[in-house]
Design a protein around this motif. Sequence first.
Motif, PDB file in Angstrom:
ATOM      1  N   PRO A 150      44.596  20.586   8.790  1.00  0.00           N
ATOM      2  CA  PRO A 150      44.623  20.668  10.257  1.00  0.00           C
ATOM      3  C   PRO A 150      43.621  19.728  10.914  1.00  0.00           C
ATOM      4  O   PRO A 150      42.572  19.434  10.346  1.00  0.00           O
ATOM      5  N   THR A 158      48.071  18.657  19.256  1.00  0.00           N
ATOM      6  CA  THR A 158      48.791  18.685  17.987  1.00  0.00           C
ATOM      7  C   THR A 158      49.925  19.711  17.994  1.00  0.00           C
ATOM      8  O   THR A 158      49.948  20.629  18.803  1.00  0.00           O
ATOM      9  N   SER A 160      52.192  21.710  14.727  1.00  0.00           N
ATOM     10  CA  SER A 160      52.405  21.858  13.283  1.00  0.00           C
ATOM     11  C   SER A 160      53.831  21.461  12.919  1.00  0.00           C
ATOM     12  O   SER A 160      54.790  21.815  13.609  1.00  0.00           O
ATOM     13  N   ALA A 163      54.280  22.382   5.898  1.00  0.00           N
ATOM     14  CA  ALA A 163      53.378  22.141   4.768  1.00  0.00           C
ATOM     15  C   ALA A 163      54.194  21.772   3.542  1.00  0.00           C
ATOM     16  O   ALA A 163      55.381  22.088   3.450  1.00  0.00           O
ATOM     17  N   GLU A 261      49.009  20.805   4.763  1.00  0.00           N
ATOM     18  CA  GLU A 261      49.617  20.988   6.078  1.00  0.00           C
ATOM     19  C   GLU A 261      49.755  19.644   6.799  1.00  0.00           C
ATOM     20  O   GLU A 261      48.985  18.722   6.564  1.00  0.00           O
ATOM     21  N   GLN A 263      50.702  17.716  10.764  1.00  0.00           N
ATOM     22  CA  GLN A 263      50.793  17.868  12.210  1.00  0.00           C
ATOM     23  C   GLN A 263      51.254  16.568  12.850  1.00  0.00           C
ATOM     24  O   GLN A 263      50.968  15.472  12.331  1.00  0.00           O
ATOM     25  N   SER A 283      57.483  17.314  17.043  1.00  0.00           N
ATOM     26  CA  SER A 283      57.042  18.696  16.835  1.00  0.00           C
ATOM     27  C   SER A 283      58.143  19.587  16.261  1.00  0.00           C
ATOM     28  O   SER A 283      57.862  20.666  15.763  1.00  0.00           O
TER      29      SER A 283
END
Length: 289
Positions: A150, A158, A160, A163, A261, A263, A283
């Motif tokens: 992150p 940002t 997410s 992952a 992960e 972003q 996104s």
Amino acid sequence: MNRIALYHLETLLWIARLGTFAAAAERLNTAQPTISARVRELEAQIGYPLFRREGRRMLLTVRGRQLVSDCEPLWAALERTLAADGLSGARGIVRIGTGEIAAASCLPEFVAAVERDLPGVTLDIGISLTAQLLQDLLGATCDLVLLAGPVASPGVRTASIGAVALEWLGAPATAAAVAQGSQPPVWSLPRHSPLHQLMLAAMEERPSPPPAIRTCNNVRTLIDIVAAGQGVALLPEAMTREALAAGRLARVWPSPKGRIEFQAAIRAEESDPVVLELFRRASLLRMDG
């Protein structure tokens, strides 16, 4: 009334956002002398200087900062109005930075969708490591980045995008040697990368003494190195499926608990409708795997 054109204000605002005449010229797809000429024209119309030179840097004057502050909301409202009927006619160059894993996983579908829906938008894509991507974003040499996270920064917005699972992999011969007690070196991305930190955490889960650690700043080269029998690496499952299926790689140790992960990120103050639309699209990407 003074004859101030929209391109004068656009030029001023991009210089203020990006910090240099050169960066504004690149963003507006023009030459730096053109940017300088526009600033001179604007200063001649309003009757006072907008910038002062400090060494090689051009800094906004007090009145220049006030003009930028007054014009920013007006320009943002104009951009929203022009975008109200949709972005199908949008044109311009958007600079996108991405890590290798995102580039191999979800970037192709993103690029295809943008090419289809926004044919006037040109994507300028560069691949780098997370630390450099964040620096490029904050330094305004990238408009949108896809990076391992992150990420926590007050200057960044940002979203997410999922992952990716990781696997301890090596050549089949390496896996066989490890089963007999061999301790091959471990390869990883450089120390400032999230993958390197996950590798260190995964090594702590193992009871055996830590092996020698070697680094390379390219994931595909890491894959080739360990496939050639030169050690073991913690690698993204998304980039190694084919090599595993073909028998070039084999699982050496059990998969670690951690996942890497990812972003999508833009600057917190970003207002360009095209960049905001691409961020919205980014996104929605999913790298889960």
